[in-house]
Design a protein around this motif. Structure first.
Motif, PDB file in Angstrom:
ATOM      1  N   ARG A   5       0.822  -1.202   0.000  1.00 19.85           N
ATOM      2  CA  ARG A   5       0.000   0.000   0.000  1.00 19.85           C
ATOM      3  C   ARG A   5       0.864   1.264   0.000  1.00 19.85           C
ATOM      4  O   ARG A   5       0.561   2.247  -0.657  1.00 19.85           O
ATOM      5  CB  ARG A   5      -0.940   0.027   1.203  1.00 19.85           C
ATOM      6  CG  ARG A   5      -1.994   1.132   1.067  1.00 19.85           C
ATOM      7  CD  ARG A   5      -2.797   1.343   2.303  1.00 19.85           C
ATOM      8  NE  ARG A   5      -3.864   0.398   2.536  1.00 19.85           N
ATOM      9  CZ  ARG A   5      -5.104   0.525   2.023  1.00 19.85           C
ATOM     10  NH1 ARG A   5      -5.407   1.530   1.250  1.00 19.85           N
ATOM     11  NH2 ARG A   5      -6.010  -0.373   2.307  1.00 19.85           N
ATOM     12  N   LEU A   6       1.945   1.192   0.728  1.00 20.96           N
ATOM     13  CA  LEU A   6       2.798   2.376   0.859  1.00 20.96           C
ATOM     14  C   LEU A   6       3.577   2.665  -0.429  1.00 20.96           C
ATOM     15  O   LEU A   6       3.801   3.812  -0.775  1.00 20.96           O
ATOM     16  CB  LEU A   6       3.775   2.146   2.023  1.00 20.96           C
ATOM     17  CG  LEU A   6       4.350   3.391   2.665  1.00 20.96           C
ATOM     18  CD1 LEU A   6       3.246   4.284   3.196  1.00 20.96           C
ATOM     19  CD2 LEU A   6       5.300   3.006   3.786  1.00 20.96           C
ATOM     20  N   ASP A  55       1.667   1.725  -6.916  1.00 25.24           N
ATOM     21  CA  ASP A  55       0.513   2.362  -7.550  1.00 25.24           C
ATOM     22  C   ASP A  55      -0.524   1.306  -7.915  1.00 25.24           C
ATOM     23  O   ASP A  55      -1.719   1.531  -7.833  1.00 25.24           O
ATOM     24  CB  ASP A  55       0.916   3.049  -8.864  1.00 25.24           C
ATOM     25  CG  ASP A  55       1.990   4.084  -8.662  1.00 25.24           C
ATOM     26  OD1 ASP A  55       1.865   4.875  -7.713  1.00 25.24           O
ATOM     27  OD2 ASP A  55       2.948   4.124  -9.452  1.00 25.24           O
ATOM     28  N   ARG A  56      -0.018   0.171  -8.347  1.00 24.58           N
ATOM     29  CA  ARG A  56      -0.864  -0.896  -8.866  1.00 24.58           C
ATOM     30  C   ARG A  56      -0.479  -2.200  -8.236  1.00 24.58           C
ATOM     31  O   ARG A  56       0.685  -2.398  -7.891  1.00 24.58           O
ATOM     32  CB  ARG A  56      -0.629  -1.010 -10.376  1.00 24.58           C
ATOM     33  CG  ARG A  56      -1.707  -0.360 -11.193  1.00 24.58           C
ATOM     34  CD  ARG A  56      -1.633  -0.757 -12.621  1.00 24.58           C
ATOM     35  NE  ARG A  56      -0.345  -0.871 -13.253  1.00 24.58           N
ATOM     36  CZ  ARG A  56      -0.045  -1.866 -14.086  1.00 24.58           C
ATOM     37  NH1 ARG A  56      -0.902  -2.820 -14.320  1.00 24.58           N
ATOM     38  NH2 ARG A  56       1.139  -1.877 -14.677  1.00 24.58           N
ATOM     39  N   LEU A  83      -5.665  -0.785  -9.276  1.00 30.44           N
ATOM     40  CA  LEU A  83      -5.032   0.221  -8.429  1.00 30.44           C
ATOM     41  C   LEU A  83      -4.862  -0.364  -7.033  1.00 30.44           C
ATOM     42  O   LEU A  83      -5.739  -1.075  -6.550  1.00 30.44           O
ATOM     43  CB  LEU A  83      -5.932   1.444  -8.322  1.00 30.44           C
ATOM     44  CG  LEU A  83      -5.971   2.368  -9.518  1.00 30.44           C
ATOM     45  CD1 LEU A  83      -7.097   3.374  -9.353  1.00 30.44           C
ATOM     46  CD2 LEU A  83      -4.637   3.089  -9.642  1.00 30.44           C
ATOM     47  N   ASP A 127      -5.126   0.793  -3.970  1.00 27.90           N
ATOM     48  CA  ASP A 127      -6.167   1.013  -2.953  1.00 27.90           C
ATOM     49  C   ASP A 127      -7.460   0.301  -3.340  1.00 27.90           C
ATOM     50  O   ASP A 127      -8.225  -0.138  -2.484  1.00 27.90           O
ATOM     51  CB  ASP A 127      -6.389   2.507  -2.707  1.00 27.90           C
ATOM     52  CG  ASP A 127      -6.836   3.257  -3.941  1.00 27.90           C
ATOM     53  OD1 ASP A 127      -5.990   3.589  -4.765  1.00 27.90           O
ATOM     54  OD2 ASP A 127      -8.053   3.504  -4.071  1.00 27.90           O
ATOM     55  N   GLN A 128      -7.688   0.154  -4.660  1.00 28.03           N
ATOM     56  CA  GLN A 128      -8.881  -0.542  -5.128  1.00 28.03           C
ATOM     57  C   GLN A 128      -8.815  -2.035  -4.757  1.00 28.03           C
ATOM     58  O   GLN A 128      -9.763  -2.592  -4.218  1.00 28.03           O
ATOM     59  CB  GLN A 128      -8.928  -0.417  -6.639  1.00 28.03           C
ATOM     60  CG  GLN A 128     -10.279  -0.317  -7.250  1.00 28.03           C
ATOM     61  CD  GLN A 128     -10.136  -0.022  -8.738  1.00 28.03           C
ATOM     62  OE1 GLN A 128      -9.481  -0.764  -9.460  1.00 28.03           O
ATOM     63  NE2 GLN A 128     -10.732   1.069  -9.173  1.00 28.03           N
TER      64      GLN A 128
END
Lengths: 259, 243
Positions: free
Chosen positions: A217-218, A221-222, A236, A238-239
């Motif tokens: 997560r940190l 991007d993907r 993504l 976060d998705q």
């Protein structure tokens, strides 16, 4: 930038070890400046995939193409051995999980960094030393330890030195295998913060293999989620982490302990 | 008003959006949230999402940011990017396009700050602006002005917010969300744990954003705040269709 040509293009990559498919029919593209995280449990094929992508393991099937300077997308396994080695030493960086595999343990810290510079043609001793110093400072290593051998360093220091060694030639693409694996949490935080800053500052493209979703997560991007050699979900970061669709991703995300 | 006028006023246009969660870990349970939802928000307008807890307000807001992936429908956002503008569908665009829209066009203030170890408050706020190419010194100056307005004492700007109180973290988060002048702003309960003074600051920030032409979509539990900032209320409890 409507449809920029990718930096790396992977098509139908398969790696079989006997009857076992470590990577099964994997296709994706990486664009310049993107950080892609590859997550999944041990044995899911993450590291095998990374080895195939970074020209260190010829895949059983499929094509890995890289946007070579001046040549465009080129099949990396069609390159000659010296060309491939040059690529690994200049335009690419590979940060191994175990710094012992990525460093020369009997060469000084400064020498470990300077060696990569010399591989790209630097000859002036003073300039090499200054550049090495600069990078040791960037990864927050004490310059007083520049002439010490990394075998006397802590794990966190070794890992930071390995990063400096890889980034000194200003690579366009960096492969990292569990870069924070085996480090204490406080050391991890420092290393992550450092990597995050460097990736942004240098506009690096990177492929990071990790089983740690917080690390993903940190930094990424993907994400690509792997299970049994297959990519089961992408999207993504976060998705994928906040709204996972595949049963395995849901299991993975729901299994993380909240702190 | 001609069709074209109408087009030029809209900043975000949601078409037939449908979201159902499928929980595979819990026997494949299906949770329909909303179905065939449509909504248009104009530049300079603020729409408040309304409805009881569980009616899907946050889910809709997250879907607008492409944090959640809707099953069907479109989230059109008018994007003015360096690679040329136009309407981009956040529900269907490839990841690098979504990231570009998030950098430049759509800002999102989440309910809670995601703390990053070792990064000081000032840099957390300055980061989105710096990522757009604004020099670090200018981005930091803007960050300090916002933190000051939101009553975060200067002595705390150099500290990582991990040890801040909930209200302080939320104000850092708000400052970060308002650092860039995004054409579209999504706000998830931005005033939830703030005192009256700081609530008033946030209301002012929202008014200023609207005045420069931002389209704002928000969830505001506080009736007073909602009435102060929103032109319109969008009631989610009427949207739970046959998903």
């Amino acid at each position: 930038m409507e449809t920029p040509s990718p930096l790396l293009r992977v098509r139908n990559l398969t790696q079989a070890f006997g009857p076992l498919l470590a990577c099964a029919d994997i296709s994706f593209e990486l664009h310049s400046g993107e950080v892609l995280g590859v997550v999944g449990e041990s044995g899911s094929g993450k590291t095998t995939l990374l080895n195939c992508l970074s020209a260190r393991l010829t895949p059983t099937n499929g094509i890995v193409e890289y946007d070579l300077r001046g040549r465009g997308l080129t099949d990396i396994y069609a390159l000659s051995e010296p060309e491939r080695r040059l690529l690994l030493r200049t335009d690419w960086g590979v940060v191994m999980q175990n710094p012992r595999d990525g460093l020369r343990m009997n060469v000084s810290a400064g020498g470990n960094v300077g060696e990569r510079l010399m591989a790209v043609g630097a000859r002036h001793y003073g300039a090499i030393r200054r550049e090495a110093e600069d990078w040791l400072a960037k990864v927050e290593l004490d310059l007083g330890r520049m002439d010490d051998k990394p075998k006397h360093f802590s794990g966190g220091m070794q890992q930071r030195l390995q990063i400096a060694r890889n980034l000194v030639t200003k690579p366009r693409l960096v492969f990292m295998d569990e870069p924070t694996g085996g480090l204490d949490v406080s050391v991890q935080a420092r290393l992550l913060d450092l990597l995050r800053g460097l990736v942004r500052e240098l506009r690096l493209s990177a492929i990071i293999v990790t089983h740690d979703l917080a690390v993903a997560r940190l930094l990424a991007d993907r994400l690509m989620v792997m299970k049994d050699g297959k990519v089961v979900e992408t999207g993504l970061t976060d998705q994928v982490l906040d709204d996972p669709h595949h049963p395995y991703t849901q299991l993975l995300v729901s299994s993380v302990l909240q702190v | 008003m001609t069709q074209e006028d109408n087009e030029s006023a809209a900043a975000i246009r949601v078409e037939n959006l449908t979201k159902t969660f499928v929980l595979h870990v819990q026997g494949g349970a299906r949770l329909p949230v909303f179905a065939d939802l449509s909504l248009e928000v104009a530049a300079g307008e603020c729409v408040a999402l309304y409805g009881p807890s569980g009616s899907g307000k946050s889910t809709l807001l997250r879907s607008l940011y492409a944090n959640y992936k809707p099953g069907r429908g479109h989230v059109w956002v008018r994007h003015a990017g360096d690679s040329g503008g136009g309407w981009i569908d956040m529900a269907g665009a490839p990841p690098h396009r979504v990231l570009e829209v998030r950098r430049r066009t759509v800002g999102y203030v989440s309910q809670f700050l995601r703390v990053i170890p070792r990064v000081p408050a000032r840099d957390i706020v300055a980061e989105p602006l710096h990522a757009l190419g604004v020099p670090l010194a200018d981005a930091r100056a803007r960050a300090e002005a916002l933190l000051g307005r939101l009553n975060i004492p200067a002595a705390m700007w150099d500290l990582a917010p991990a040890t801040f109180s909930g209200g302080e973290q939320q104000r850092v988060n708000i400052a970060r969300g308002f650092a860039v002048d995004y054409p579209v702003l999504l706000l998830d309960e931005p005033t939830a744990s703030l005192d009256a003074g700081n609530r008033a600051v946030v209301v002012d920030l929202i008014h200023e954003a609207k005045a420069r032409g931002a389209a704002v979509v928000g969830i505001f539990h506080d009736d007073e705040v909602r009435e102060a900032v929103a032109e319109r209320v969008f009631d989610l409890s009427k949207e739970r269709g046959a998903a």
